[in-house]
Design a protein around this motif. Structure first.
Motif, PDB file in Angstrom:
ATOM      1  N   TRP A  56       0.735  -1.230  -0.010  1.00  0.00           N
ATOM      2  CA  TRP A  56       0.017   0.004   0.021  1.00  0.00           C
ATOM      3  C   TRP A  56       0.858   1.301   0.241  1.00  0.00           C
ATOM      4  CZ3 TRP A  56      -4.655   1.952  -1.093  1.00  0.00           C
ATOM      5  CH2 TRP A  56      -4.974   3.219  -0.803  1.00  0.00           C
ATOM      6  N   ARG A  58      -0.227   1.199  -4.124  1.00  0.00           N
ATOM      7  CA  ARG A  58       0.322   0.767  -5.393  1.00  0.00           C
ATOM      8  C   ARG A  58       1.162   1.633  -6.077  1.00  0.00           C
ATOM      9  NH1 ARG A  58      -2.008  -0.477 -10.859  1.00  0.00           N
ATOM     10  NH2 ARG A  58      -3.391   1.195 -10.170  1.00  0.00           N
ATOM     11  N   LYS A  59       0.535   2.961  -6.095  1.00  0.00           N
ATOM     12  CA  LYS A  59       1.164   4.069  -6.457  1.00  0.00           C
ATOM     13  C   LYS A  59       0.932   5.219  -5.581  1.00  0.00           C
ATOM     14  CE  LYS A  59       0.730   3.157 -11.604  1.00  0.00           C
ATOM     15  NZ  LYS A  59       0.146   3.732 -12.725  1.00  0.00           N
ATOM     16  N   ILE A  60       1.866   5.836  -5.085  1.00  0.00           N
ATOM     17  CA  ILE A  60       1.848   6.945  -4.184  1.00  0.00           C
ATOM     18  C   ILE A  60       0.688   7.710  -4.408  1.00  0.00           C
ATOM     19  CG2 ILE A  60       3.473   8.813  -4.184  1.00  0.00           C
ATOM     20  CD1 ILE A  60       4.468   7.448  -1.597  1.00  0.00           C
ATOM     21  N   GLU A  61       0.898   8.401  -5.666  1.00  0.00           N
ATOM     22  CA  GLU A  61      -0.247   9.414  -6.034  1.00  0.00           C
ATOM     23  C   GLU A  61      -1.581   8.961  -6.213  1.00  0.00           C
ATOM     24  OE1 GLU A  61       1.580   7.492  -9.882  1.00  0.00           O
ATOM     25  OE2 GLU A  61       2.393   8.137  -8.032  1.00  0.00           O
ATOM     26  N   GLU A  62      -1.701   7.636  -5.931  1.00  0.00           N
ATOM     27  CA  GLU A  62      -3.081   7.160  -6.055  1.00  0.00           C
ATOM     28  C   GLU A  62      -3.757   7.079  -4.615  1.00  0.00           C
ATOM     29  OE1 GLU A  62      -3.281   3.733  -8.146  1.00  0.00           O
ATOM     30  OE2 GLU A  62      -2.964   4.593 -10.006  1.00  0.00           O
ATOM     31  N   ASN A  63      -3.181   7.570  -3.485  1.00  0.00           N
ATOM     32  CA  ASN A  63      -3.585   7.402  -2.158  1.00  0.00           C
ATOM     33  C   ASN A  63      -4.664   8.547  -1.861  1.00  0.00           C
ATOM     34  OD1 ASN A  63      -4.168   7.516   0.641  1.00  0.00           O
ATOM     35  ND2 ASN A  63      -1.930   7.094   1.109  1.00  0.00           N
ATOM     36  N   SER A 107       3.374   7.115   2.768  1.00  0.00           N
ATOM     37  CA  SER A 107       2.428   6.544   2.038  1.00  0.00           C
ATOM     38  C   SER A 107       1.557   7.411   1.044  1.00  0.00           C
ATOM     39  CB  SER A 107       1.320   5.902   2.898  1.00  0.00           C
ATOM     40  OG  SER A 107       2.213   4.725   3.529  1.00  0.00           O
ATOM     41  N   GLY A 108       1.900   8.807   1.008  1.00  0.00           N
ATOM     42  CA  GLY A 108       1.081   9.680   0.113  1.00  0.00           C
ATOM     43  C   GLY A 108      -0.343  10.174   0.778  1.00  0.00           C
TER      44      GLY A 108
END
Length: 118
Positions: A56, A58-63, A107-108
């Motif tokens: 967690w 998958r992509k930091i910008e998707e948090n 984690s973003g």
């Protein structure tokens, strides 16, 4: 305020040690460590739970998560994380009536720290 009536955020994190170090800079301390689940607090009202979720995000910008931490001395907290502040020149007054700044955790998760302007 009643201790029995409150809300606490539970945030996923792939690296609990990095998340713990980040939140300690903001003023949190670990009050309970259960390995893959840690409980943090600042002793004055902030509470946060960190839950280890492998991979967690998958992509930091998707948090999609965010927190708003209210504090009286915004500048003192900003001084502890100055190099992590997202918006240059912050903290400053916002049009919606707060004095604030924002940082991103490992984690973003977007974390805003501020106070309502009187």
């Amino acid at each position: 305020m009643s201790e029995a009536h409150r809300v606490v955020a539970i945030l996923p994190s792939d690296d609990l040690d990095a998340s713990e170090r980040f939140y300690q800079r903001l003023g949190f301390e670990v009050v309970s460590d259960h390995g893959d689940y840690r409980i943090l607090a600042d002793g004055r009202g902030w509470h946060l739970h960190l839950n280890r979720i492998k991979g967690w995000p998958r992509k930091i910008e998707e948090n999609p998560f965010g927190l708003y931490l209210y504090v009286e001395d915004v500048d003192a907290v900003a001084d502890r994380v100055r190099e992590l502040i997202i918006e240059k020149g912050a903290p400053h007054a916002k049009p919606w009536g707060t004095y604030e700044f924002a940082v991103s955790d490992p984690s973003g998760t977007l974390v805003r720290i501020g106070r309502v302007i009187e």
